[in-house]
Design a protein around this motif. Structure first.
Motif, PDB file in Angstrom:
ATOM      1  N   ARG A  76      55.779  40.945  19.084  1.00  0.00           N
ATOM      2  CA  ARG A  76      55.730  39.818  18.155  1.00  0.00           C
ATOM      3  C   ARG A  76      55.484  40.332  16.736  1.00  0.00           C
ATOM      4  O   ARG A  76      54.985  41.436  16.530  1.00  0.00           O
ATOM      5  N   LEU A  77      55.798  39.492  15.759  1.00  0.00           N
ATOM      6  CA  LEU A  77      55.486  39.824  14.377  1.00  0.00           C
ATOM      7  C   LEU A  77      53.991  40.049  14.229  1.00  0.00           C
ATOM      8  O   LEU A  77      53.180  39.289  14.744  1.00  0.00           O
ATOM      9  N   ASP A  78      53.638  41.070  13.476  1.00  0.00           N
ATOM     10  CA  ASP A  78      52.241  41.435  13.292  1.00  0.00           C
ATOM     11  C   ASP A  78      52.017  41.835  11.843  1.00  0.00           C
ATOM     12  O   ASP A  78      52.957  42.003  11.070  1.00  0.00           O
ATOM     13  N   CYS A  79      50.750  41.933  11.471  1.00  0.00           N
ATOM     14  CA  CYS A  79      50.356  42.523  10.199  1.00  0.00           C
ATOM     15  C   CYS A  79      51.106  41.851   9.035  1.00  0.00           C
ATOM     16  O   CYS A  79      51.233  40.634   9.006  1.00  0.00           O
ATOM     17  N   VAL A  80      51.605  42.637   8.066  1.00  0.00           N
ATOM     18  CA  VAL A  80      52.218  42.049   6.877  1.00  0.00           C
ATOM     19  C   VAL A  80      53.499  41.273   7.200  1.00  0.00           C
ATOM     20  O   VAL A  80      53.853  40.343   6.471  1.00  0.00           O
ATOM     21  N   SER A  81      54.193  41.625   8.283  1.00  0.00           N
ATOM     22  CA  SER A  81      55.410  40.884   8.641  1.00  0.00           C
ATOM     23  C   SER A  81      55.076  39.463   9.088  1.00  0.00           C
ATOM     24  O   SER A  81      55.780  38.505   8.743  1.00  0.00           O
ATOM     25  N   ALA A  82      54.008  39.309   9.855  1.00  0.00           N
ATOM     26  CA  ALA A  82      53.572  37.976  10.275  1.00  0.00           C
ATOM     27  C   ALA A  82      53.093  37.168   9.075  1.00  0.00           C
ATOM     28  O   ALA A  82      53.341  35.958   8.976  1.00  0.00           O
ATOM     29  N   ILE A  83      52.411  37.830   8.148  1.00  0.00           N
ATOM     30  CA  ILE A  83      51.884  37.146   6.968  1.00  0.00           C
ATOM     31  C   ILE A  83      53.022  36.691   6.059  1.00  0.00           C
ATOM     32  O   ILE A  83      53.037  35.559   5.577  1.00  0.00           O
ATOM     33  N   ALA A  84      53.991  37.576   5.825  1.00  0.00           N
ATOM     34  CA  ALA A  84      55.140  37.205   4.991  1.00  0.00           C
ATOM     35  C   ALA A  84      55.911  36.049   5.605  1.00  0.00           C
ATOM     36  O   ALA A  84      56.358  35.132   4.905  1.00  0.00           O
ATOM     37  N   ALA A  85      56.062  36.057   6.928  1.00  0.00           N
ATOM     38  CA  ALA A  85      56.783  34.976   7.603  1.00  0.00           C
ATOM     39  C   ALA A  85      56.067  33.641   7.460  1.00  0.00           C
ATOM     40  O   ALA A  85      56.697  32.584   7.524  1.00  0.00           O
ATOM     41  N   SER A  86      54.764  33.691   7.241  1.00  0.00           N
ATOM     42  CA  SER A  86      53.991  32.453   7.082  1.00  0.00           C
ATOM     43  C   SER A  86      54.019  31.926   5.651  1.00  0.00           C
ATOM     44  O   SER A  86      53.468  30.865   5.361  1.00  0.00           O
ATOM     45  N   GLY A  87      54.654  32.678   4.733  1.00  0.00           N
ATOM     46  CA  GLY A  87      54.767  32.223   3.352  1.00  0.00           C
ATOM     47  C   GLY A  87      53.686  32.727   2.435  1.00  0.00           C
ATOM     48  O   GLY A  87      53.599  32.286   1.281  1.00  0.00           O
ATOM     49  N   ILE A  88      52.866  33.659   2.875  1.00  0.00           N
ATOM     50  CA  ILE A  88      51.803  34.239   2.053  1.00  0.00           C
ATOM     51  C   ILE A  88      52.303  35.532   1.427  1.00  0.00           C
ATOM     52  O   ILE A  88      53.064  36.285   2.037  1.00  0.00           O
ATOM     53  N   PHE A  89      51.852  35.808   0.219  1.00  0.00           N
ATOM     54  CA  PHE A  89      52.302  36.992  -0.520  1.00  0.00           C
ATOM     55  C   PHE A  89      51.901  38.286   0.175  1.00  0.00           C
ATOM     56  O   PHE A  89      50.749  38.462   0.581  1.00  0.00           O
ATOM     57  N   VAL A  90      52.861  39.180   0.307  1.00  0.00           N
ATOM     58  CA  VAL A  90      52.572  40.577   0.635  1.00  0.00           C
ATOM     59  C   VAL A  90      53.395  41.434  -0.309  1.00  0.00           C
ATOM     60  O   VAL A  90      54.523  41.071  -0.684  1.00  0.00           O
ATOM     61  N   LEU A  91      52.847  42.568  -0.695  1.00  0.00           N
ATOM     62  CA  LEU A  91      53.503  43.404  -1.697  1.00  0.00           C
ATOM     63  C   LEU A  91      54.723  44.111  -1.132  1.00  0.00           C
ATOM     64  O   LEU A  91      55.765  44.181  -1.774  1.00  0.00           O
ATOM     65  N   ASP A  92      54.626  44.650   0.069  1.00  0.00           N
ATOM     66  CA  ASP A  92      55.709  45.437   0.656  1.00  0.00           C
ATOM     67  C   ASP A  92      56.223  44.747   1.918  1.00  0.00           C
ATOM     68  O   ASP A  92      55.527  44.688   2.933  1.00  0.00           O
ATOM     69  N   ARG A  93      57.451  44.246   1.843  1.00  0.00           N
ATOM     70  CA  ARG A  93      58.063  43.558   2.982  1.00  0.00           C
ATOM     71  C   ARG A  93      59.151  44.396   3.642  1.00  0.00           C
ATOM     72  O   ARG A  93      59.892  43.899   4.481  1.00  0.00           O
ATOM     73  N   THR A  94      59.265  45.649   3.246  1.00  0.00           N
ATOM     74  CA  THR A  94      60.404  46.437   3.706  1.00  0.00           C
ATOM     75  C   THR A  94      60.297  46.813   5.171  1.00  0.00           C
ATOM     76  O   THR A  94      61.313  46.852   5.883  1.00  0.00           O
ATOM     77  N   ARG A  95      59.102  47.096   5.664  1.00  0.00           N
ATOM     78  CA  ARG A  95      58.960  47.548   7.045  1.00  0.00           C
ATOM     79  C   ARG A  95      58.643  46.377   7.976  1.00  0.00           C
ATOM     80  O   ARG A  95      58.004  45.409   7.578  1.00  0.00           O
TER      81      ARG A  95
END
Length: 272
Positions: A51-70
């Motif tokens: 499942r989506l985890d860490c910054v990928s899960a956060i970005a998918a929820s619409g919250i800012f993350v600096l690095d979305r590349t991985r």
């Protein structure tokens, strides 16, 4: 959903084939199917085997993350046969764009772990500035409370506790948070979202006289919008404020540009 889940829900074999052909259903890997609305990143995570985890899960929820590349994926420790995020027919070899978090995570939904858990994991997976900006944005959007912040840091090693004291949910964008931390690192006194008579709110006020507006294309596009921004700049200059407007990309990718600009103003620049 599994194939058995689909059939139990009333889908026929022909209906499943048609849904796959038209894109209303995705087969992420063997016996793992997702509806089209799940999103590409969720499909990719399921294809890997989790499942989506860490910054990928956060970005998918619409919250800012600096690095979305991985792509960050939570995978149960007992899971085997991980696959490439782009093809279920290829094994997951060493891929710098995929971060596998091997751990149990029983809560959350089918595609992502709970937000507070993702935030806790992400604090350990990013730079301090990126982590503060992420948590600021979660706070600003009212996605987490002060109690949630306490719980997040309670589950982290003690060395991360200092970050909690740096949070400020008044920041309206990740670029503001990162600029604030950068400028405070110079020893500046930085105020957030300050109201100035006759002008309105400004993003950051440095040492009481330097206004930093953290521009982004999403909020400052179009000529009419640019004219309003320029009028604000003139009104601020009339009141004795110096105004600098770095873009979000400048703050993220070239922070030294902002650092040198503020240092130049504080030092008197060409007037020395």
């Amino acid at each position: 959903m599994s194939y058995a889940d689909l059939r139990a829900g009333g889908a026929t074999r022909a209906g499943i084939r048609e849904a796959l052909a038209t894109g209303t259903l995705h087969r992420a890997r063997r016996d793992v199917y997702l509806a089209a609305g799940a999103g590409e990143r969720a499909v990719a995570a399921q294809r890997v085997g989790g499942r989506l985890d860490c910054v990928s899960a956060i970005a998918a929820s619409g919250i800012f993350v600096l690095d979305r590349t991985r792509l960050h994926v939570q995978v149960e420790p007992t899971r085997g046969r991980l696959r490439s995020p782009v093809s279920r027919r290829r094994r997951l070899a060493h891929d710098p764009d995929v971060v596998v978090h091997w751990r149990h995570a029983g809560h959350g939904d089918a595609h992502s772990i709970p937000l507070t858990e993702a935030l806790r994991v992400a604090v350990r997976c990013q730079s301090p500035r990126a982590s503060v900006a992420m948590l600021d944005n979660a706070f600003h959007q009212r996605r987490i409370s002060a109690a949630d912040v306490h719980d997040i840091f309670a589950g982290l090693p003690a060395k991360y506790a200092v970050l909690a004291s740096l949070l400020d949910g008044r920041a309206e964008a990740g670029s503001e948070s990162i600029a604030r931390l950068l400028l405070r690192g110079l020893g500046c006194r930085v105020q957030v979202q300050v109201s100035i008579d006759g002008v309105g709110r400004v993003d950051l006020l440095v040492d009481g006289w330097i206004v930093v507006e953290c521009d982004s294309r999403a909020h400052h596009g179009g000529w009419e919008s640019q004219e309003r921004d320029r009028l604000r700049d003139l009104l601020l200059a009339e009141r004795g404020y110096a105004v600098i407007c770095p873009t979000a990309n400048m703050i993220f990718d070239e922070p030294e540009v902002l650092r040198r600009a503020v240092q130049g103003l504080r030092g008197g620049g060409a007037l020395r």
